[in-house]
Design an enzyme around this catalytic site. Structure first.
Site, PDB file in Angstrom:
ATOM      1  N   HIS A 181      45.420 -14.522 -15.618  1.00  0.00           N
ATOM      2  CA  HIS A 181      44.445 -14.038 -16.609  1.00  0.00           C
ATOM      3  C   HIS A 181      43.717 -15.170 -17.324  1.00  0.00           C
ATOM      4  O   HIS A 181      43.142 -14.969 -18.401  1.00  0.00           O
ATOM      5  CB  HIS A 181      45.147 -13.137 -17.642  1.00  0.00           C
ATOM      6  CG  HIS A 181      44.319 -11.957 -18.062  1.00  0.00           C
ATOM      7  ND1 HIS A 181      43.786 -11.832 -19.327  1.00  0.00           N
ATOM      8  CD2 HIS A 181      43.926 -10.850 -17.395  1.00  0.00           C
ATOM      9  CE1 HIS A 181      43.111 -10.692 -19.422  1.00  0.00           C
ATOM     10  NE2 HIS A 181      43.184 -10.084 -18.259  1.00  0.00           N
ATOM     11  N   HIS A 281      37.367  -6.910  -8.086  1.00  0.00           N
ATOM     12  CA  HIS A 281      37.968  -6.657  -9.395  1.00  0.00           C
ATOM     13  C   HIS A 281      37.499  -5.297  -9.891  1.00  0.00           C
ATOM     14  O   HIS A 281      36.314  -4.982  -9.845  1.00  0.00           O
ATOM     15  CB  HIS A 281      37.499  -7.757 -10.353  1.00  0.00           C
ATOM     16  CG  HIS A 281      38.006  -7.659 -11.750  1.00  0.00           C
ATOM     17  ND1 HIS A 281      37.243  -7.180 -12.785  1.00  0.00           N
ATOM     18  CD2 HIS A 281      39.193  -8.011 -12.293  1.00  0.00           C
ATOM     19  CE1 HIS A 281      37.933  -7.248 -13.912  1.00  0.00           C
ATOM     20  NE2 HIS A 281      39.126  -7.744 -13.640  1.00  0.00           N
TER      21      HIS A 281
END
Length: 379
Positions: A181, A281
């Site tokens: 992340h 994504h």
């Protein structure tokens, strides 16, 4: 044929839907969700309306080029997310107009279904074994989870705990993608990536922020685990140096951030020339996922698809399929998502439900984390 209306809807939990309508009443839907910045993207649609109401919706490429280049300033998450939503809606409209799925207009099918993965663990992952079992029982064979919570430059006492969490998910028969992340800075990222290397992960995602390409290249030279990057890259020009460097193995363009279906198809073609895989994504809504499936349908190097069914962000009763009248087209079977055969993006949106939900809208913001010393921590 001309575009008569371009509407936007702030849809809970954190989505921005786009609807275009032609003068004959025909319509198309898209998704311009930019998590935490919906208001900014919505503002960008003022210029889009001025530019394209009255344009021919069949001329998707010309509209894309004018939208991208015609405002002088270009690129970035806000403008590209707005363009992405418009582009998706144009492909949906055109497919409905001609009675064809978008993948058919983009060259035809290369596959009938694509492997899917779901999220477990939330922002600070815990109870991983139990969460993995839930996904396994739903038919998934692959999951993704965050690697860590907040983590400092030099002190990370819980790196071994990350390894144990991965092993807990793998013990339930799951293949695991691990999302760093962008929370982890280079000194700790190198250590954690080395610890994880023997576990055979699907990929490590954003092990270092993409704004540090030299650090990504260094990491790629340290470990053999596939490195995935791309949710914070917004055009083929953003992806170009990463592909040329050889630092990444999987790109993750977000079809609601990276210029829509048109631009993501071009990005994928660039990646194919470097033997780089595509795993779009998509922790977003049904229109974003439907656009991803159109890409998967016609793009040979798409390898796996993220989906947000039951993701921790979908709170308050607004999950992935809630605004679909044909939810079966986005429902996984045996760990795969079928490529939709319906026209346009292949998903039917409950317009009345969207308009009702948008009356309350949302003001979603990501959390702000801090380290023990009070300094800002990457989320």
């Amino acid at each position: 044929m001309k575009i008569a209306r371009i509407e936007t809807f702030h849809v809970p939990p954190r989505w921005l839907f786009v609807r275009i309508e032609a003068e004959d009443g025909s319509f198309g839907w898209g998704e311009a969700s930019l998590e935490g910045h919906s208001e900014a993207v919505d503002g960008a649609f003022e210029a889009i309306r001025d530019r394209f109401i009255g344009a021919d919706p069949r001329r998707i490429e010309d509209i894309w080029q004018v939208a991208y280049r015609g405002g002088f300033y270009r690129g970035g998450p806000v403008l590209m997310s707005a363009l992405a939503g418009l582009d998706q809606a144009l492909w949906d409209w055109k497919g409905r107009h001609f009675g064809l799925p978008a993948w058919e207009m983009l060259g035809g099918k290369v596959r009938d279904r694509v492997r899917a993965y779901a999220w477990i663990g939330g922002d600070r992952p815990h109870d991983i074994g139990a969460a993995a079992r839930v996904r396994r029982d739903q038919g998934f064979s692959a999951i993704k989870m965050n690697a860590t919570g907040e983590i400092d430059y030099l002190v990370a006492p819980d790196l071994d705990d990350v390894v144990e969490r991965v092993k807990a998910a793998q013990a339930e028969g799951m293949d695991v993608g691990l999302d760093f992340h962008g929370r982890i800075h280079r000194p700790m990222a190198k250590q954690l990536a080395k610890l994880l290397e023997p576990l055979g992960l699907l990929f490590i995602e954003e092990p270092i922020l993409s704004e540090n390409p030299e650090a990504l290249l260094q990491l790629a030279n340290l470990v053999s685990t596939p490195i995935a990057v791309g949710e914070r890259l917004y055009s083929r020009w953003d992806f170009k140096p990463f592909l040329a460097s050889g630092a990444i193995d999987i790109i993750q363009p977000d079809l609601s951030h990276a210029g829509g279906l048109s631009e993501s198809r071009r990005i994928a073609a660039m990646a194919e020339s470097y033997d780089v895989a595509v795993a779009p994504h998509c922790p977003l809504g049904p229109l974003a996922l439907a656009a991803c499936l159109q890409l998967a349908g016609c793009t040979p190097n798409v390898v796996i698809q993220e989906m947000s069914l039951g993701i921790h962000y979908n709170a308050g009763g607004h999950d992935l399929l809630n605004f679909c009248t044909n939810p079966e087209v986005l429902t996984p079977r045996d760990g795969y998502l079928a490529i939709p055969d319906g026209p346009g993006l292949g998903v039917e949106i409950d317009e009345a439900a969207v308009r009702a939900a948008a009356k309350d809208g949302h003001r979603w913001r990501n959390p702000v984390w801090r380290h023990a010393d009070g300094s800002f921590a990457e989320w």
